[in-house]
Design a protein around this motif. Structure first.
Motif, mmCIF file in Angstrom:
data_model
loop_
_atom_site.group_PDB
_atom_site.id
_atom_site.type_symbol
_atom_site.label_atom_id
_atom_site.label_comp_id
_atom_site.label_asym_id
_atom_site.label_seq_id
_atom_site.Cartn_x
_atom_site.Cartn_y
_atom_site.Cartn_z
ATOM 1 N N VAL A 164 -7.411 0.578 18.618
ATOM 2 C CA VAL A 164 -7.539 1.265 17.327
ATOM 3 C C VAL A 164 -6.391 0.883 16.408
ATOM 4 O O VAL A 164 -6.585 0.647 15.200
ATOM 5 C CB VAL A 164 -7.609 2.788 17.532
ATOM 6 C CG1 VAL A 164 -7.460 3.529 16.211
ATOM 7 C CG2 VAL A 164 -8.928 3.164 18.197
ATOM 8 N N HIS A 165 -5.203 0.822 16.980
ATOM 9 C CA HIS A 165 -4.056 0.424 16.171
ATOM 10 C C HIS A 165 -4.228 -1.007 15.654
ATOM 11 O O HIS A 165 -3.979 -1.289 14.464
ATOM 12 C CB HIS A 165 -2.778 0.534 17.008
ATOM 13 C CG HIS A 165 -1.531 0.114 16.280
ATOM 14 N ND1 HIS A 165 -1.010 0.811 15.200
ATOM 15 C CD2 HIS A 165 -0.712 -0.973 16.447
ATOM 16 C CE1 HIS A 165 0.065 0.200 14.743
ATOM 17 N NE2 HIS A 165 0.265 -0.889 15.483
ATOM 18 N N GLU A 166 -4.681 -1.904 16.543
ATOM 19 C CA GLU A 166 -4.894 -3.284 16.117
ATOM 20 C C GLU A 166 -5.995 -3.365 15.058
ATOM 21 O O GLU A 166 -5.884 -4.109 14.081
ATOM 22 C CB GLU A 166 -5.261 -4.137 17.329
ATOM 23 C CG GLU A 166 -4.120 -4.286 18.334
ATOM 24 C CD GLU A 166 -4.556 -5.025 19.589
ATOM 25 O OE1 GLU A 166 -5.762 -5.347 19.680
ATOM 26 O OE2 GLU A 166 -3.705 -5.270 20.467
ATOM 27 N N GLN A 203 -6.466 3.299 22.357
ATOM 28 C CA GLN A 203 -5.450 3.584 21.347
ATOM 29 C C GLN A 203 -4.830 2.290 20.816
ATOM 30 O O GLN A 203 -4.606 2.131 19.612
ATOM 31 C CB GLN A 203 -4.373 4.498 21.938
ATOM 32 C CG GLN A 203 -3.357 4.991 20.906
ATOM 33 C CD GLN A 203 -2.403 6.001 21.515
ATOM 34 O OE1 GLN A 203 -2.318 6.131 22.733
ATOM 35 N NE2 GLN A 203 -1.675 6.712 20.665
ATOM 36 N N ASN A 236 -8.003 -4.097 9.752
ATOM 37 C CA ASN A 236 -8.806 -3.575 8.645
ATOM 38 C C ASN A 236 -8.031 -3.654 7.325
ATOM 39 O O ASN A 236 -8.596 -4.000 6.278
ATOM 40 C CB ASN A 236 -9.210 -2.138 8.949
ATOM 41 C CG ASN A 236 -10.182 -1.597 7.911
ATOM 42 O OD1 ASN A 236 -11.087 -2.302 7.479
ATOM 43 N ND2 ASN A 236 -9.977 -0.359 7.510
ATOM 44 N N GLN A 237 -6.754 -3.314 7.396
ATOM 45 C CA GLN A 237 -5.946 -3.414 6.174
ATOM 46 C C GLN A 237 -5.869 -4.868 5.689
ATOM 47 O O GLN A 237 -5.983 -5.140 4.488
ATOM 48 C CB GLN A 237 -4.536 -2.873 6.449
ATOM 49 C CG GLN A 237 -4.499 -1.377 6.760
ATOM 50 C CD GLN A 237 -3.125 -0.906 7.164
ATOM 51 O OE1 GLN A 237 -2.192 -1.713 7.316
ATOM 52 N NE2 GLN A 237 -2.978 0.409 7.357
ATOM 53 N N GLU A 243 -9.219 -5.765 4.210
ATOM 54 C CA GLU A 243 -9.423 -5.170 2.890
ATOM 55 C C GLU A 243 -8.739 -6.008 1.813
ATOM 56 O O GLU A 243 -9.309 -6.230 0.737
ATOM 57 C CB GLU A 243 -8.899 -3.739 2.879
ATOM 58 C CG GLU A 243 -9.774 -2.754 3.641
ATOM 59 C CD GLU A 243 -9.203 -1.354 3.616
ATOM 60 O OE1 GLU A 243 -8.073 -1.198 3.111
ATOM 61 O OE2 GLU A 243 -9.873 -0.423 4.101
ATOM 62 N N MET A 248 -9.382 1.387 8.146
ATOM 63 C CA MET A 248 -10.065 2.422 8.925
ATOM 64 C C MET A 248 -9.200 3.673 8.943
ATOM 65 O O MET A 248 -8.052 3.628 9.348
ATOM 66 C CB MET A 248 -10.323 1.937 10.364
ATOM 67 C CG MET A 248 -10.960 2.985 11.253
ATOM 68 S SD MET A 248 -11.122 2.384 12.948
ATOM 69 C CE MET A 248 -12.253 1.052 12.675
ATOM 70 N N LYS A 249 -9.750 4.809 8.615
ATOM 71 C CA LYS A 249 -9.003 6.055 8.593
ATOM 72 C C LYS A 249 -9.127 6.737 9.940
ATOM 73 O O LYS A 249 -10.209 6.842 10.498
ATOM 74 C CB LYS A 249 -9.528 6.982 7.491
ATOM 75 C CG LYS A 249 -9.288 6.441 6.102
ATOM 76 C CD LYS A 249 -9.762 7.415 5.063
ATOM 77 C CE LYS A 249 -9.494 6.895 3.658
ATOM 78 N NZ LYS A 249 -9.952 7.828 2.631
ATOM 79 N N ARG A 250 -7.998 7.202 10.443
ATOM 80 C CA ARG A 250 -7.982 7.841 11.748
ATOM 81 C C ARG A 250 -8.397 9.304 11.624
ATOM 82 O O ARG A 250 -7.980 10.009 10.700
ATOM 83 C CB ARG A 250 -6.586 7.730 12.355
ATOM 84 C CG ARG A 250 -6.514 8.243 13.772
ATOM 85 C CD ARG A 250 -5.161 7.938 14.352
ATOM 86 N NE ARG A 250 -5.014 8.507 15.666
ATOM 87 C CZ ARG A 250 -3.942 8.352 16.400
ATOM 88 N NH1 ARG A 250 -2.923 7.645 15.923
ATOM 89 N NH2 ARG A 250 -3.852 8.898 17.594
ATOM 90 N N THR A 290 -6.852 -1.037 12.988
ATOM 91 C CA THR A 290 -6.351 -0.488 11.725
ATOM 92 C C THR A 290 -5.566 -1.542 10.947
ATOM 93 O O THR A 290 -5.759 -1.712 9.733
ATOM 94 C CB THR A 290 -5.464 0.729 12.012
ATOM 95 O OG1 THR A 290 -6.220 1.703 12.730
ATOM 96 C CG2 THR A 290 -4.963 1.339 10.724
ATOM 97 N N LEU A 291 -4.698 -2.261 11.664
ATOM 98 C CA LEU A 291 -3.945 -3.326 10.996
ATOM 99 C C LEU A 291 -4.878 -4.431 10.503
ATOM 100 O O LEU A 291 -4.733 -4.929 9.374
ATOM 101 C CB LEU A 291 -2.905 -3.914 11.962
ATOM 102 C CG LEU A 291 -1.793 -2.939 12.436
ATOM 103 C CD1 LEU A 291 -0.874 -3.645 13.426
ATOM 104 C CD2 LEU A 291 -1.007 -2.425 11.234
#
Length: 540
Positions: free
Chosen positions: A249-251, A246, A256-257, A260, A1-3, A253-254
């Motif tokens: 979102v950080h969790e 916040q 999501n990576q 992927e 996910m791109k911030r 993002t991790l």
């Protein structure tokens, strides 16, 4: 996910709308409530004052009438109206301001005026009835007429007027003062409310800007309001929510990576699996086509075997008669060389005639069987579309099934009207009927010594015909009925059932003949197949 990129909160403005803002609506509502309450107070005050004035009229009327009766009755009886008028003039001069009495008149019972004093020139005004006092109050004067009594005997009447103009003027002043006080109070309340609402709106706008900043991706933005009130509590909760967002979102993002990378690995696995599945599906299709082809060839082989068995009888009979005739011909030839008798010749001719009839009958029977076999075999081995008469075609198909039916105790009855002509695929129709009959022989009459199958047809309209195949067998349970057309589904696996017969019927009806098939069955109530076919299938 791109911030999302961080946005300057100062550049964010709440979206404008044609709708009235919250503080404006609260202010207008407060003004409206205050105005309604003030109006209600003023209105109620007016009602109270009017009620007091009406009560004052009633009291003044009673007291004034009694005083005037006591004062005027003796003079009226003695006829001393000069003294009475002087007394009344003096009374009105003194009482005009204090008591509100503005005129007084004394009259006879017939209505004529004996004496009049006060500020009324000309005829006396009409007296007011008690129910008209509210109207009289509005004009400021009440006209009252009462009997003039002496010893409880009426000797005439008194009419006088009571003025309430001072009270009306006082009431008007009171109303003006109340209106001014209401306007002043409304202005003060509105100003205070406006200041409070502007302060509240200012603090809410700060929260709105912070929420818009977070909505646009600036998850680090926080609300600065730290006051110890409800909005301050809201700001504190908002900041806690922003911290949680916040962190989430950080969790995410991790996660999501990680997802992927997992998706990339799974995608590669799926590509490999998809290739394997495609090859498997192709193999299954090839196997299914071979099985269907084998089923057709097996049916054709059974047809050939049955027809061959049927041909054996008439051809064998013809061969036997021909051999016998050959022996008789040899015998008559020998007798002809040694001397032929007339009786022997007559016997030979009679036997020859009989033999010829038998040979012809059996050969005709064989020829009919061969013709039916040729038609059905050609139809079943080709997919040629042609015109055909339904009854004739079905009779030929049933004729090829007779060898199979003769080996069983079960019967097949045809009820097909003549004259129904189809432009369709007779081979597919023959395969459908053959599979329905074979399915009934295999499943419908299990453990039964007799059974009846019926094949009937009827025109539905000028474009469709309905075929009905039914049996009086053991029927099917609901779980079998639901899967009857599934490929490779059979209740007699390893006992003669392949699971393809009814699937072939379903595919031929829907894909080739553009028809519809329905099945009805219940335990011990037999089975009924209803097929609707077009008389002329579409070219496509």
């Amino acid at each position: 996910m791109k911030r999302s990129a961080v946005i300057n909160p100062e550049a964010i403005r709440p979206a404008k709308s044609w709708r009235v803002s919250l503080h404006t609506r609260i202010l207008l509502a407060s003004i409206l409530v205050f105005g309604l309450m003030t109006g209600a107070v003023v209105f109620n005050s007016g009602r109270v004052i009017k009620s007091a004035m009406l009560e004052n009229i009633r009291v003044s009327e009673q007291q004034t009438s009694e005083i005037l009766n006591l004062a005027a009755a003796p003079y009226a009886v003695s006829g001393d109206y000069t003294t009475l008028k002087a007394f009344l003039d003096e009374l009105l001069r003194q009482e005009s301001v204090q008591s509100g009495l503005i005129y007084l008149a004394v009259g006879r019972e017939d209505g004529s005026i004996l004496m009049q004093s006060g500020g009324v020139d000309g005829p006396l005004p009409s007296p007011d009835q008690p129910d008209m006092y509210p109207v009289a109050i509005e004009r400021g004067v009440v006209h009252i007429r009462r009997p003039l009594l002496l010893g409880n005997n009426s000797v005439g009447f008194l009419q006088y007027g009571l003025s309430f103009k001072l009270m009306l003027e006082a009431n008007e002043r009171l109303n003006r003062q109340a209106a001014l006080l209401a306007i002043a109070g409304l202005a003060i309340v509105s100003g205070v409310l406006l200041l409070i609402m502007l302060k509240i709106v200012q603090r809410i706008n700060v929260l709105a800007k912070a929420s818009l900043a977070i909505a646009h991706g600036d998850y680090s933005h926080r609300a600065p309001d730290q006051a110890h009130d409800e909005i301050g509590l809201l700001a504190t909760n908002f900041n806690q929510m922003a911290d949680a967002i916040q962190q989430r979102v950080h969790e995410i993002t991790l996660l999501n990576q990680e997802l992927e990378s997992r998706v990339a690995a799974r995608t590669q696995d799926l590509v490999t699996l998809n290739s394997t599945l495609k090859q498997t599906i192709d193999d299954l299709k090839w196997t299914q086509e071979n099985l269907i082809r084998s089923e057709k060839l097996a049916g054709l082989g059974a047809l050939v075997a049955g027809v061959a068995h049927e041909l054996n009888t008439p051809i064998g009979n013809a061969l036997t008669v021909a051999t016998t005739l050959q022996d008789h011909t040899r015998t008559i030839t020998q007798e002809f060389q040694t001397g032929l008798r007339r009786a022997s010749l007559d016997d030979f001719l009679a036997e020859t005639r009989t033999a010829g009839e038998l040979i012809a009958r059996n050969l005709h029977r064989a020829a009919d069987l061969i013709t039916s076999f040729k038609h059905v075999a050609v139809d079943q081995t080709s997919e040629n579309r042609r015109d055909f008469e339904l009854r004739t075609t079905l009779e030929e198909i049933v004729a090829t099934l007779l060898p199979t039916l003769k080996k069983t105790p079960y019967r097949l009855i045809l009820d097909i009207p003549s004259g129904i002509v189809l432009n369709s695929y007779p081979g597919a129709l023959g395969q459908i009927v053959t599979n329905l009959v074979n399915n009934a022989l295999l499943h419908a009459f299990e453990s039964r010594d007799c059974g009846l199958m019926t094949l009937s047809a009827a025109l539905l309209d000028n474009r469709h015909v309905q075929l009905t195949f039914s049996d009086d067998g053991i029927g099917m349970p609901p779980e079998t009925l639901k899967r009857i057309f599934d490929p490779f589904f059979t209740t007699r696996l390893g006992q003669g059932g392949s699971g393809l017969g009814m699937s072939i019927v379903h595919n031929l009806i829907y894909s080739l003949l553009d028809g519809v098939i329905e099945v009805e069955s219940s335990q011990d109530q037999g089975t009924r197949f209803t097929i609707q076919l077009p008389l002329n299938i579409p070219s496509a």
